[in-house]
Scaffold this motif. Sequence first.
Motif, mmCIF file in Angstrom:
data_model
loop_
_atom_site.group_PDB
_atom_site.id
_atom_site.type_symbol
_atom_site.label_atom_id
_atom_site.label_comp_id
_atom_site.label_asym_id
_atom_site.label_seq_id
_atom_site.Cartn_x
_atom_site.Cartn_y
_atom_site.Cartn_z
ATOM 1 N N TYR A 237 17.466 49.642 -36.822
ATOM 2 C CA TYR A 237 18.025 50.984 -36.657
ATOM 3 C C TYR A 237 18.979 51.042 -35.468
ATOM 4 O O TYR A 237 20.066 51.639 -35.539
ATOM 5 N N ILE A 238 18.602 50.397 -34.369
ATOM 6 C CA ILE A 238 19.474 50.380 -33.184
ATOM 7 C C ILE A 238 20.756 49.608 -33.477
ATOM 8 O O ILE A 238 21.863 50.038 -33.133
ATOM 9 N N ILE A 239 20.622 48.450 -34.144
ATOM 10 C CA ILE A 239 21.806 47.651 -34.457
ATOM 11 C C ILE A 239 22.731 48.399 -35.416
ATOM 12 O O ILE A 239 23.962 48.413 -35.250
ATOM 13 N N SER A 240 22.152 49.032 -36.440
ATOM 14 C CA SER A 240 22.969 49.774 -37.397
ATOM 15 C C SER A 240 23.680 50.940 -36.735
ATOM 16 O O SER A 240 24.866 51.190 -36.987
ATOM 17 N N ASN A 241 22.986 51.673 -35.877
ATOM 18 C CA ASN A 241 23.628 52.802 -35.184
ATOM 19 C C ASN A 241 24.705 52.331 -34.219
ATOM 20 O O ASN A 241 25.742 52.996 -34.056
ATOM 21 N N ALA A 242 24.471 51.176 -33.559
ATOM 22 C CA ALA A 242 25.495 50.659 -32.649
ATOM 23 C C ALA A 242 26.755 50.271 -33.415
ATOM 24 O O ALA A 242 27.882 50.580 -32.992
ATOM 25 N N ARG A 243 26.594 49.594 -34.565
ATOM 26 C CA ARG A 243 27.755 49.230 -35.375
ATOM 27 C C ARG A 243 28.469 50.473 -35.896
ATOM 28 O O ARG A 243 29.711 50.538 -35.899
ATOM 29 N N LEU A 244 27.700 51.472 -36.316
ATOM 30 C CA LEU A 244 28.308 52.703 -36.815
ATOM 31 C C LEU A 244 29.042 53.453 -35.704
ATOM 32 O O LEU A 244 30.108 54.032 -35.925
ATOM 33 N N SER A 245 28.479 53.431 -34.505
ATOM 34 C CA SER A 245 29.149 54.105 -33.384
ATOM 35 C C SER A 245 30.482 53.448 -33.060
ATOM 36 O O SER A 245 31.473 54.130 -32.759
ATOM 37 N N VAL A 246 30.518 52.113 -33.136
ATOM 38 C CA VAL A 246 31.785 51.406 -32.887
ATOM 39 C C VAL A 246 32.826 51.796 -33.925
ATOM 40 O O VAL A 246 33.997 52.058 -33.602
ATOM 41 N N LEU A 247 32.422 51.857 -35.194
ATOM 42 C CA LEU A 247 33.364 52.240 -36.239
ATOM 43 C C LEU A 247 33.858 53.674 -36.066
ATOM 44 O O LEU A 247 35.036 53.976 -36.279
ATOM 45 N N ILE A 248 32.959 54.571 -35.684
ATOM 46 C CA ILE A 248 33.359 55.968 -35.474
ATOM 47 C C ILE A 248 34.328 56.084 -34.297
ATOM 48 O O ILE A 248 35.315 56.830 -34.361
ATOM 49 N N GLN A 249 34.067 55.336 -33.217
ATOM 50 C CA GLN A 249 34.972 55.373 -32.072
ATOM 51 C C GLN A 249 36.347 54.836 -32.434
ATOM 52 O O GLN A 249 37.378 55.389 -32.026
ATOM 53 N N MET A 250 36.373 53.771 -33.238
ATOM 54 C CA MET A 250 37.662 53.245 -33.682
ATOM 55 C C MET A 250 38.397 54.263 -34.550
ATOM 56 O O MET A 250 39.620 54.438 -34.434
ATOM 57 N N SER A 251 37.662 54.961 -35.416
ATOM 58 C CA SER A 251 38.281 55.982 -36.254
ATOM 59 C C SER A 251 38.813 57.135 -35.409
ATOM 60 O O SER A 251 39.907 57.656 -35.655
ATOM 61 N N LYS A 252 38.053 57.530 -34.379
ATOM 62 C CA LYS A 252 38.515 58.614 -33.503
ATOM 63 C C LYS A 252 39.771 58.216 -32.743
ATOM 64 O O LYS A 252 40.691 59.027 -32.547
ATOM 65 N N LYS A 253 39.838 56.956 -32.303
ATOM 66 C CA LYS A 253 41.025 56.495 -31.586
ATOM 67 C C LYS A 253 42.244 56.518 -32.497
ATOM 68 O O LYS A 253 43.346 56.905 -32.074
ATOM 69 N N GLU A 254 42.050 56.115 -33.754
ATOM 70 C CA GLU A 254 43.175 56.127 -34.677
ATOM 71 C C GLU A 254 43.634 57.554 -34.971
ATOM 72 O O GLU A 254 44.835 57.826 -35.081
ATOM 73 N N ARG A 255 42.690 58.464 -35.086
ATOM 74 C CA ARG A 255 43.072 59.858 -35.335
ATOM 75 C C ARG A 255 43.772 60.466 -34.120
ATOM 76 O O ARG A 255 44.723 61.253 -34.265
ATOM 77 N N ALA A 256 43.297 60.119 -32.916
ATOM 78 C CA ALA A 256 43.981 60.607 -31.713
ATOM 79 C C ALA A 256 45.394 60.033 -31.613
ATOM 80 O O ALA A 256 46.346 60.715 -31.227
ATOM 81 N N ARG A 257 45.521 58.765 -31.974
ATOM 82 C CA ARG A 257 46.839 58.136 -31.973
ATOM 83 C C ARG A 257 47.761 58.819 -32.989
ATOM 84 O O ARG A 257 48.950 59.034 -32.720
#
Length: 497
Positions: A237-257
């Motif tokens: 659960y921790i590993i899955s949430n960490a991977r998902l958080s990284v993907l969400i942060q990357m998506s947020k950066k692309e949307r901000a860009r």
Amino acid sequence: MLNFDLKQNQDIDNQCSATKELDDKLFVINTLLNIIWATGFLILWRRRQAELAYQWNTLDMEQLEDIRPTYKGRLRHSPVTNKLEPHYPSWKRLLFRLFVTIPMIMINIILVSCLILLIIRFQSWIDRQLKAGQLPRLMSLTELLPKILLALVTTAFSDIYKRVCRWLTERENYREQRVHDDQMIAKLFACSCVNSYFSVFYIAFFTHKYIRLSHQLVTIFVMKQFWGNIKEAIVPYIISNARLSVLIQMSKKERARYAERKDLNKELKRILDERNNSNMTYVANRIENHEYTRQAVDDTLTDNTLNRRGSTPSFETLSLSQAEIECSQPKWPDLYDDYLEMVVQFGYIIFLSTLFPLAAFFSLLNNILEIRTDAFKLCMIYQRPFSQRVKDIGHWQKIMEYMIAAAIIINCVFCSIRGVFRRLIPDLPFAAEIFLLVCIEHLLLLLCQIIRSSIDNVPYWIQIQKSRMEYRRREALQKLECDALHRKESRSHTFNE
């Protein structure tokens, strides 16, 4: 006064002997009921399994033995289909099993047995030091250290066993998936028997410290459940949430860009629209002038292709959808560990519940927590697995039947070790005790076989439904044949006329 003390001591001895006799009788009754329960449990399991298989239309399902994707071998013509299929000689598999599989499994078993013996000796040394008072009073907490260490060692070795058994089974290169699963299950269970039962059987057979056995079993149940939940649910659960958080942060950066360059994208879109309109005007003019040369068509297609490729991408699609989130989750693992955990727990109950009656209670608590843990893993951590149509649990059923036969022998040996026969039948020679033990063991095996054969594995109402369906199928086939024969006769009569 002396006579009174002697009489009082004699009364105490009589009470102790009466209590021991009652304990021995209850021990024998508990053993008998435990074996009958285990036999009835498997019978009811088969009947319930048949009911579910009938409801899901898998009762009479025949497994299609397709070739496994990882099966390797030299191509040759199949004697059945006369097509080229990979073939692996059985003598190579036999040599690998004799010189690689069996030695590696024996090495692993010997290694874990030596570690368990060292931990048990360490536990005995701590008990002697505490009894002699050579350890401080605060150091009495170290009595739990060897038990916890033993539970952690057995749990860690279970993961090692699974990796080793998987590698060995893959190298043995079986053609059918069913045979591959059976061999994998046999290896896992053989290793897990030593890993799970060696310590408790050593304490029961050689040390005869049943209080220590109870403490050891409680530690095993608690630690295995605790460590199992951490390994199976919390860590993924921790590993899955960490991977998902990284993907969400990357998506947020692309949307901000994208938001920062929004004006530039609008201007780019306007320029591309103008270019598109001019190209369309140019194509219309060429159509009016009938310029259908090959070069003009190529230029038009090239311009349109470039125009489509140069369209502005929408960065709004970079936000994660539910499907993308589930695709980022790990795949559902196999069911070997889940089945193995239940079978090992079944062994604790039928092997040791006569010495530790709370084993069934702890197993119940373990199953309740395991149900919720599996539901949490299925809903929150792993991808939804694809269902597989099967009619039973396969090789695990046979393993549990063999375990019942082993439980009969083990409980009879427990009766002999505890001196039950010598107290119930005084002046019984040792040879007669062994003969009586063997006779009781054979009678219990015969009783289990009689119970198993006297009750059908498939319920009666399912047999009626199957017979009814077979009758309807035959009637439909007969009617179809009669209709075909009637149409043939009608056509022949018309032709003659």
